[in-house]
Design a protein around this motif. Structure first.
Motif, PDB file in Angstrom:
ATOM      1  N   ALA A  75       2.507  -3.454  -5.926  1.00 18.43           N
ATOM      2  CA  ALA A  75       2.010  -2.101  -4.874  1.00 18.43           C
ATOM      3  C   ALA A  75       2.973  -1.951  -4.020  1.00 18.43           C
ATOM      4  O   ALA A  75       3.170  -3.038  -3.474  1.00 18.43           O
ATOM      5  CB  ALA A  75       0.614  -2.590  -4.636  1.00 18.43           C
ATOM      6  N   GLY A  76       3.262  -0.781  -3.867  1.00 24.26           N
ATOM      7  CA  GLY A  76       3.958  -0.483  -2.490  1.00 24.26           C
ATOM      8  C   GLY A  76       2.955  -0.314  -1.370  1.00 24.26           C
ATOM      9  O   GLY A  76       1.713  -0.436  -1.393  1.00 24.26           O
ATOM     10  N   GLU A  77       3.612  -0.095  -0.166  1.00 23.85           N
ATOM     11  CA  GLU A  77       2.874  -0.035   1.165  1.00 23.85           C
ATOM     12  C   GLU A  77       1.720   0.939   1.081  1.00 23.85           C
ATOM     13  O   GLU A  77       0.673   0.992   1.680  1.00 23.85           O
ATOM     14  CB  GLU A  77       3.712   0.158   2.346  1.00 23.85           C
ATOM     15  N   THR A  78       2.190   2.115   0.533  1.00 17.59           N
ATOM     16  CA  THR A  78       1.017   3.332   0.564  1.00 17.59           C
ATOM     17  C   THR A  78      -0.015   3.223  -0.617  1.00 17.59           C
ATOM     18  O   THR A  78      -0.963   3.799  -0.387  1.00 17.59           O
ATOM     19  CB  THR A  78       1.881   4.640   0.271  1.00 17.59           C
ATOM     20  N   GLU A  79       0.314   2.035  -1.549  1.00 16.90           N
ATOM     21  CA  GLU A  79      -1.072   1.935  -2.454  1.00 16.90           C
ATOM     22  C   GLU A  79      -1.709   0.816  -2.097  1.00 16.90           C
ATOM     23  O   GLU A  79      -2.977   0.892  -2.341  1.00 16.90           O
ATOM     24  CB  GLU A  79      -0.229   1.573  -3.751  1.00 16.90           C
ATOM     25  N   ARG A  80      -1.270  -0.082  -1.136  1.00 15.60           N
ATOM     26  CA  ARG A  80      -2.286  -0.962  -0.676  1.00 15.60           C
ATOM     27  C   ARG A  80      -3.341  -0.646   0.353  1.00 15.60           C
ATOM     28  O   ARG A  80      -3.242   0.339   1.027  1.00 15.60           O
ATOM     29  CB  ARG A  80      -1.727  -2.394  -0.243  1.00 15.60           C
ATOM     30  N   LEU A  81      -4.808  -1.278   0.272  1.00 21.47           N
ATOM     31  CA  LEU A  81      -5.552  -1.097   1.383  1.00 21.47           C
ATOM     32  C   LEU A  81      -5.585  -1.969   2.337  1.00 21.47           C
ATOM     33  O   LEU A  81      -5.994  -3.094   2.045  1.00 21.47           O
ATOM     34  CB  LEU A  81      -6.842  -0.775   0.743  1.00 21.47           C
ATOM     35  N   TYR A  82      -5.322  -1.833   3.659  1.00 21.07           N
ATOM     36  CA  TYR A  82      -5.401  -2.977   4.623  1.00 21.07           C
ATOM     37  C   TYR A  82      -6.357  -3.080   5.585  1.00 21.07           C
ATOM     38  O   TYR A  82      -7.073  -1.772   5.664  1.00 21.07           O
ATOM     39  CB  TYR A  82      -4.085  -2.658   5.541  1.00 21.07           C
ATOM     40  N   GLY A  83      -6.887  -3.970   5.744  1.00 18.33           N
ATOM     41  CA  GLY A  83      -8.488  -4.043   6.496  1.00 18.33           C
ATOM     42  C   GLY A  83      -9.512  -3.782   5.656  1.00 18.33           C
ATOM     43  O   GLY A  83     -10.239  -3.530   6.165  1.00 18.33           O
ATOM     44  N   PHE A  84      -9.589  -3.993   4.479  1.00 20.78           N
ATOM     45  CA  PHE A  84     -10.448  -3.643   3.671  1.00 20.78           C
ATOM     46  C   PHE A  84     -11.878  -4.268   3.960  1.00 20.78           C
ATOM     47  O   PHE A  84     -12.815  -3.956   3.682  1.00 20.78           O
ATOM     48  CB  PHE A  84     -10.132  -3.505   2.050  1.00 20.78           C
ATOM     49  N   ASP A  85     -11.364  -5.567   4.060  1.00 19.96           N
ATOM     50  CA  ASP A  85     -12.733  -6.576   4.302  1.00 19.96           C
ATOM     51  C   ASP A  85     -13.603  -5.790   5.604  1.00 19.96           C
ATOM     52  O   ASP A  85     -14.524  -5.783   5.582  1.00 19.96           O
ATOM     53  CB  ASP A  85     -12.181  -8.135   4.778  1.00 19.96           C
ATOM     54  N   THR A  86     -12.630  -5.451   6.530  1.00 22.50           N
ATOM     55  CA  THR A  86     -13.235  -5.274   7.907  1.00 22.50           C
ATOM     56  C   THR A  86     -13.981  -3.707   7.506  1.00 22.50           C
ATOM     57  O   THR A  86     -14.908  -3.443   7.825  1.00 22.50           O
ATOM     58  CB  THR A  86     -12.312  -5.096   8.979  1.00 22.50           C
ATOM     59  N   PHE A  87     -13.244  -2.854   6.667  1.00 17.14           N
ATOM     60  CA  PHE A  87     -14.106  -1.729   6.517  1.00 17.14           C
ATOM     61  C   PHE A  87     -15.099  -1.571   5.648  1.00 17.14           C
ATOM     62  O   PHE A  87     -15.981  -1.110   6.028  1.00 17.14           O
ATOM     63  CB  PHE A  87     -12.683  -0.718   5.742  1.00 17.14           C
ATOM     64  N   GLN A  88     -15.080  -2.610   4.698  1.00  8.37           N
ATOM     65  CA  GLN A  88     -16.531  -2.809   3.921  1.00  8.37           C
ATOM     66  C   GLN A  88     -17.480  -3.331   4.826  1.00  8.37           C
ATOM     67  O   GLN A  88     -18.693  -2.810   4.562  1.00  8.37           O
ATOM     68  CB  GLN A  88     -15.863  -3.584   2.852  1.00  8.37           C
TER      69      GLN A  88
END
Length: 322
Positions: A75-88
């Motif tokens: 996965a490239g940087e545009t495909e990853r989801l960062y901070g998803f634990d926090t968002f969820q």
């Protein structure tokens, strides 16, 4: 602590996948155990050695959760989801709730007093998971945006909440609300009134990138002791002074005069403790002893996963749980 037996090949493949995804092995395992606790055997995908928290992998919610627990090595940087634990933790109130509203964020972010009370109970089962998940993020925010500029000691206030006057609480809470609103609007890129996981991820990645660049002062791609040398710091200061103004609106500033009036008494019994001096921060550890946690060497050692004396951006992301 859990002890798990796996083959050397499985262990190596797992650690390589975690490293490629920029996540710590501990974080992935914790996610997997929570997945199984929440969804039971349905959380395990046949043929995969990794547990995922998706009982409905074909559903939209399941797709989001799948990304949370297994990041593709390619996965490239545009495909990853960062901070998803926090968002969820902020956003999900029902199974198919994939966006975060202002009301959801405001309620789960909590007031200043809420955060301080939760810090006291963070190790107990009485604090829901979604609050524990974001507590470090929220407590760090109120320290940096409120208590540090207000010249108040967060822990002294937290130890005696009822001693704080109503006027002081009112000033701190009013600023907290302004800060949260600014934060939410910064995530909501399309001004729809709802924040998506992608919007949240983009801002989170930019924040991580800025934070890393701020510490990588010689811009060589690594955080090292060289970045704390007087010459590099002087050059960095000159670059900052010459830099154009940011196009992004800065966060609101705490009214120090209002805090000084409303929290005058609190500043007497809960004054902020002096920070570590520059000499102490740069001190070298004694031979054979680990560096102090509040030193430059300690800061690097805590994030230097491969032990080469420097911190790369992937190591930095892994150290902060991404």
């Amino acid at each position: 602590m859990l002890e798990v037996r796996v083959s050397p090949e499985e262990k190596a493949a797992f650690l390589n996948a975690c490293r490629a995804a920029g996540r710590s092995a501990s974080a992935v395992i914790r996610d997997a155990t929570r997945a199984y606790a929440n969804f039971g055997p349905m959380a395990r995908v046949q043929g995969s050695s990794i547990m995922i928290a998706s009982a409905f992998a074909g559903a939209t919610a399941g797709a989001f959760l799948l990304v949370q627990f297994i990041q593709s090595a390619e996965a490239g940087e545009t495909e990853r989801l960062y901070g998803f634990d926090t968002f969820q933790a902020y956003a999900v109130s029902t199974l198919y709730d994939l966006e975060m509203s202002w009301d959801e964020f405001r309620m789960r972010a909590g007031s200043v007093r809420d955060v301080l009370e939760q810090l006291e109970t963070r190790e107990t089962e009485s604090l829901p998971h979604h609050l524990r998940q974001t507590l470090a993020f929220r407590s760090g925010e109120i320290f940096g945006s409120i208590f540090s500029p207000a010249q108040l000691d967060l822990f002294a206030i937290g130890d005696d909440l009822d001693r704080v006057s109503a006027d002081c609480w009112a000033v701190l809470e009013a600023y907290r609300l302004d800060y949260l609103r600014h934060q939410f609007e910064g995530w909501d890129a399309d001004n729809s009134g709802e924040v998506t996981a992608r919007e949240f991820s983009d801002v989170t990645f930019r924040r991580h990138s800025r934070s890393f660049a701020f510490q990588d002062k010689d811009a060589d791609g690594f955080i090292t002791m060289t970045d704390f040398s007087p010459e590099i710091l002087q050059a960095w200061s000159e670059v900052l002074e010459a830099a154009p103004e940011r196009s992004v609106a800065p966060p609101p500033r705490l009214d120090s005069d209002a805090v000084g009036l409303a929290c005058a008494t609190e500043r007497e019994w809960a004054a902020r403790q002096p920070s570590v001096s520059r000499e102490e921060f740069l001190r070298a550890p004694a031979d054979g002893t680990p560096p102090p946690a509040d030193s430059a060497a300690g800061l690097i050692a805590a994030r230097d996963i491969d032990g080469d004396g420097r911190v790369s951006f992937p190591e930095y992301l892994a150290a902060i749980g991404e």
